[in-house]
Design a protein around this motif. Structure first.
Motif, PDB file in Angstrom:
ATOM      1  N   LEU A  78       0.820  -1.209   0.000  1.00  0.00           N
ATOM      2  CA  LEU A  78       0.000   0.000   0.000  1.00  0.00           C
ATOM      3  C   LEU A  78       0.860   1.268   0.000  1.00  0.00           C
ATOM      4  O   LEU A  78       0.385   2.331  -0.399  1.00  0.00           O
ATOM      5  N   GLY A  79       2.096   1.158   0.442  1.00  0.00           N
ATOM      6  CA  GLY A  79       2.977   2.325   0.478  1.00  0.00           C
ATOM      7  C   GLY A  79       3.950   2.392  -0.672  1.00  0.00           C
ATOM      8  O   GLY A  79       4.811   3.286  -0.695  1.00  0.00           O
ATOM      9  N   LEU A  80       3.832   1.476  -1.622  1.00  0.00           N
ATOM     10  CA  LEU A  80       4.781   1.419  -2.740  1.00  0.00           C
ATOM     11  C   LEU A  80       4.141   1.900  -4.032  1.00  0.00           C
ATOM     12  O   LEU A  80       2.920   1.925  -4.171  1.00  0.00           O
ATOM     13  N   GLU A  81       4.988   2.269  -4.968  1.00  0.00           N
ATOM     14  CA  GLU A  81       4.513   2.736  -6.268  1.00  0.00           C
ATOM     15  C   GLU A  81       5.350   2.100  -7.368  1.00  0.00           C
ATOM     16  O   GLU A  81       6.554   1.904  -7.227  1.00  0.00           O
ATOM     17  N   ASN A  82       4.673   1.753  -8.466  1.00  0.00           N
ATOM     18  CA  ASN A  82       5.348   1.231  -9.657  1.00  0.00           C
ATOM     19  C   ASN A  82       6.150  -0.029  -9.380  1.00  0.00           C
ATOM     20  O   ASN A  82       7.257  -0.215  -9.884  1.00  0.00           O
ATOM     21  N   ARG A  83       5.603  -0.911  -8.546  1.00  0.00           N
ATOM     22  CA  ARG A  83       6.242  -2.201  -8.307  1.00  0.00           C
ATOM     23  C   ARG A  83       5.613  -3.256  -9.205  1.00  0.00           C
ATOM     24  O   ARG A  83       4.407  -3.244  -9.452  1.00  0.00           O
ATOM     25  N   THR A 108      -3.515  -2.286  -5.024  1.00  0.00           N
ATOM     26  CA  THR A 108      -3.084  -1.089  -5.747  1.00  0.00           C
ATOM     27  C   THR A 108      -4.293  -0.260  -6.163  1.00  0.00           C
ATOM     28  O   THR A 108      -4.312   0.963  -5.992  1.00  0.00           O
ATOM     29  N   GLN A 109      -5.311  -0.914  -6.691  1.00  0.00           N
ATOM     30  CA  GLN A 109      -6.500  -0.210  -7.172  1.00  0.00           C
ATOM     31  C   GLN A 109      -7.335   0.375  -6.037  1.00  0.00           C
ATOM     32  O   GLN A 109      -8.044   1.359  -6.225  1.00  0.00           O
ATOM     33  N   LYS A 110      -7.259  -0.221  -4.868  1.00  0.00           N
ATOM     34  CA  LYS A 110      -8.078   0.225  -3.730  1.00  0.00           C
ATOM     35  C   LYS A 110      -7.215   0.797  -2.605  1.00  0.00           C
ATOM     36  O   LYS A 110      -7.614   0.787  -1.440  1.00  0.00           O
ATOM     37  N   ARG A 111      -6.051   1.314  -2.969  1.00  0.00           N
ATOM     38  CA  ARG A 111      -5.053   1.723  -1.968  1.00  0.00           C
ATOM     39  C   ARG A 111      -5.635   2.578  -0.853  1.00  0.00           C
ATOM     40  O   ARG A 111      -5.502   2.271   0.331  1.00  0.00           O
ATOM     41  N   PHE A 112      -6.278   3.683  -1.184  1.00  0.00           N
ATOM     42  CA  PHE A 112      -6.706   4.627  -0.143  1.00  0.00           C
ATOM     43  C   PHE A 112      -7.966   4.166   0.579  1.00  0.00           C
ATOM     44  O   PHE A 112      -8.178   4.509   1.738  1.00  0.00           O
ATOM     45  N   THR A 113      -8.791   3.366  -0.088  1.00  0.00           N
ATOM     46  CA  THR A 113      -9.922   2.745   0.598  1.00  0.00           C
ATOM     47  C   THR A 113      -9.423   1.782   1.656  1.00  0.00           C
ATOM     48  O   THR A 113      -9.929   1.750   2.786  1.00  0.00           O
ATOM     49  N   VAL A 114      -8.405   0.988   1.315  1.00  0.00           N
ATOM     50  CA  VAL A 114      -7.852   0.024   2.270  1.00  0.00           C
ATOM     51  C   VAL A 114      -7.186   0.748   3.432  1.00  0.00           C
ATOM     52  O   VAL A 114      -7.400   0.403   4.601  1.00  0.00           O
ATOM     53  N   ILE A 115      -6.373   1.755   3.137  1.00  0.00           N
ATOM     54  CA  ILE A 115      -5.679   2.489   4.202  1.00  0.00           C
ATOM     55  C   ILE A 115      -6.680   3.103   5.182  1.00  0.00           C
ATOM     56  O   ILE A 115      -6.548   2.961   6.407  1.00  0.00           O
ATOM     57  N   GLY A 258      -5.240   3.575  -9.205  1.00  0.00           N
ATOM     58  CA  GLY A 258      -3.996   2.898  -8.891  1.00  0.00           C
ATOM     59  C   GLY A 258      -2.748   3.744  -9.000  1.00  0.00           C
ATOM     60  O   GLY A 258      -1.645   3.269  -8.716  1.00  0.00           O
ATOM     61  N   LYS A 259      -2.880   5.004  -9.422  1.00  0.00           N
ATOM     62  CA  LYS A 259      -1.732   5.896  -9.555  1.00  0.00           C
ATOM     63  C   LYS A 259      -1.693   6.875  -8.387  1.00  0.00           C
ATOM     64  O   LYS A 259      -2.660   7.033  -7.655  1.00  0.00           O
ATOM     65  N   TYR A 260      -0.575   7.561  -8.240  1.00  0.00           N
ATOM     66  CA  TYR A 260      -0.476   8.574  -7.195  1.00  0.00           C
ATOM     67  C   TYR A 260      -0.968   9.932  -7.687  1.00  0.00           C
ATOM     68  O   TYR A 260      -1.413  10.759  -6.893  1.00  0.00           O
ATOM     69  N   ILE A 261      -0.871  10.170  -8.977  1.00  0.00           N
ATOM     70  CA  ILE A 261      -1.368  11.414  -9.557  1.00  0.00           C
ATOM     71  C   ILE A 261      -2.171  11.082 -10.812  1.00  0.00           C
ATOM     72  O   ILE A 261      -1.713  10.312 -11.659  1.00  0.00           O
ATOM     73  N   ALA A 262      -3.375  11.641 -10.903  1.00  0.00           N
ATOM     74  CA  ALA A 262      -4.204  11.457 -12.093  1.00  0.00           C
ATOM     75  C   ALA A 262      -4.241  12.766 -12.877  1.00  0.00           C
ATOM     76  O   ALA A 262      -4.317  13.853 -12.292  1.00  0.00           O
ATOM     77  N   LYS A 263      -4.152  12.664 -14.197  1.00  0.00           N
ATOM     78  CA  LYS A 263      -4.153  13.850 -15.054  1.00  0.00           C
ATOM     79  C   LYS A 263      -5.385  13.827 -15.943  1.00  0.00           C
ATOM     80  O   LYS A 263      -5.685  12.827 -16.599  1.00  0.00           O
ATOM     81  N   PHE A 264      -6.114  14.953 -15.946  1.00  0.00           N
ATOM     82  CA  PHE A 264      -7.317  15.076 -16.760  1.00  0.00           C
ATOM     83  C   PHE A 264      -7.236  16.339 -17.615  1.00  0.00           C
ATOM     84  O   PHE A 264      -6.489  17.265 -17.313  1.00  0.00           O
ATOM     85  N   ARG A 265      -8.033  16.336 -18.665  1.00  0.00           N
ATOM     86  CA  ARG A 265      -8.119  17.503 -19.538  1.00  0.00           C
ATOM     87  C   ARG A 265      -9.568  17.971 -19.557  1.00  0.00           C
ATOM     88  O   ARG A 265     -10.464  17.214 -19.928  1.00  0.00           O
ATOM     89  N   VAL A 266      -9.778  19.215 -19.142  1.00  0.00           N
ATOM     90  CA  VAL A 266     -11.124  19.780 -19.050  1.00  0.00           C
ATOM     91  C   VAL A 266     -11.198  21.025 -19.919  1.00  0.00           C
ATOM     92  O   VAL A 266     -10.505  22.018 -19.653  1.00  0.00           O
TER      93      VAL A 266
END
Length: 280
Positions: A78-83, A108-115, A258-266
């Motif tokens: 839960l504390g790792l990224e890109n493993r 990974t997909q539910k990281r913050f829900t689990v935390i 599942g990412k730490y930063i999401a990028k959107f275009r509005v």
């Protein structure tokens, strides 16, 4: 109506206590990590994988130890990224236990829900049902009352899961006749706003309005916003950041995918969204 006694509470959680005792006494595992493992298993039961802990109670110690190792792998993940996830998903024993394929990708997909759910489970369940076992493990000197008359477990605060503080014995609110304790509420429904807060940033020179942010997110994720606070302007009238409290923590994971930063275009303008982290 009379509150339940400690003895009644311990009896209700008899099997949970048996498994926790096995972890910290029979197997001599780290108590803080064992609390997190129990919280993880309790959460899995809460979301629809029933009887995990009752099954564990009938397993030999060697198998319980191996399953606890897999649970600790989930917690670390839960504390790792890109493993890179192992080909077998990383959780073969747990998959066998719950009779369903589950992998580290699930966490990974539910990281913050689990935390958030583990934090809530620690605070609302584990702090109440394992107190005497922890006192037995640490003894009266290591687990001594603080000036606030609280019992603090060594190993906390945890960088992901925060503090674990045993409150003074006070069970008046745990009334077995209170319908609120028997409702169908999920653990992740009962988390604080910090666990549901996100931080948004915008590109300088491409101003984004509150209406644009709100419309974009609600069109994708439904009625998800509790509070949206646009930041102060730094250049003219443009706002460069915002904080947003969502209605539930699960939407945090939907947005981040599942990412730490999401990028959107509005409307041709970029928005970056990540989990908000309070810096006291």
């Amino acid at each position: 109506m009379a509150p339940i006694t400690l003895e009644e509470l311990y009896q209700f959680h008899k099997i949970d206590r048996k498994v926790f005792s096995c972890l910290v006494i029979n197997l001599a595992r780290n108590p803080a990590q064992s609390l997190l493992v129990m919280a993880l298993w309790l959460w899995l039961e809460n979301i629809g994988f029933p009887n995990i802990i009752p099954m564990l109670a009938n397993f030999p110690n060697t198998l319980i130890n191996a399953l606890a190792d897999e649970a600790e792998t989930c917690l670390e993940w839960l504390g790792l990224e890109n493993r890179r996830i192992p080909n077998n998903g990383g959780l073969p024993l747990t998959s066998t236990l719950i009779h369903s394929q589950i992998s580290l990708q699930f966490f990974t997909q539910k990281r913050f829900t689990v935390i958030a759910s583990i934090k809530a489970t620690l605070s609302k369940i584990c702090t109440r049902i394992f107190t005497d076992i922890l006192q037995h493990i640490f003894g009266s000197t290591s687990l001594a009352p603080s000036p606030q008359n609280l019992l603090i477990v060594p190993g906390f605060p945890h960088p992901l899961f925060g503090s674990f503080i045993i409150p003074p014995t006070h069970l008046e609110e745990l009334d077995l006749f209170d319908p609120r304790i028997w409702d169908n509420k999920r653990v992740c429904d009962d988390v604080n706003d910090d666990d549901k807060t996100m931080f948004l940033t915008f590109s300088r020179g491409f101003p984004v309005t509150e209406d644009e942010v709100s419309h974009f997110l609600t069109s994708r994720y439904g009625d998800c916003i509790k509070v949206l606070n646009m930041g102060n302007s730094e250049t003219g009238n443009q706002v460069l950041f915002a904080t947003m409290i969502l209605n539930n923590v699960e939407t945090v994971d939907e947005i981040l995918s599942g990412k730490y930063i999401a990028k959107f275009r509005v409307n041709g303008k970029h928005i970056w969204i990540r989990k908000y982290e309070r810096r006291d």
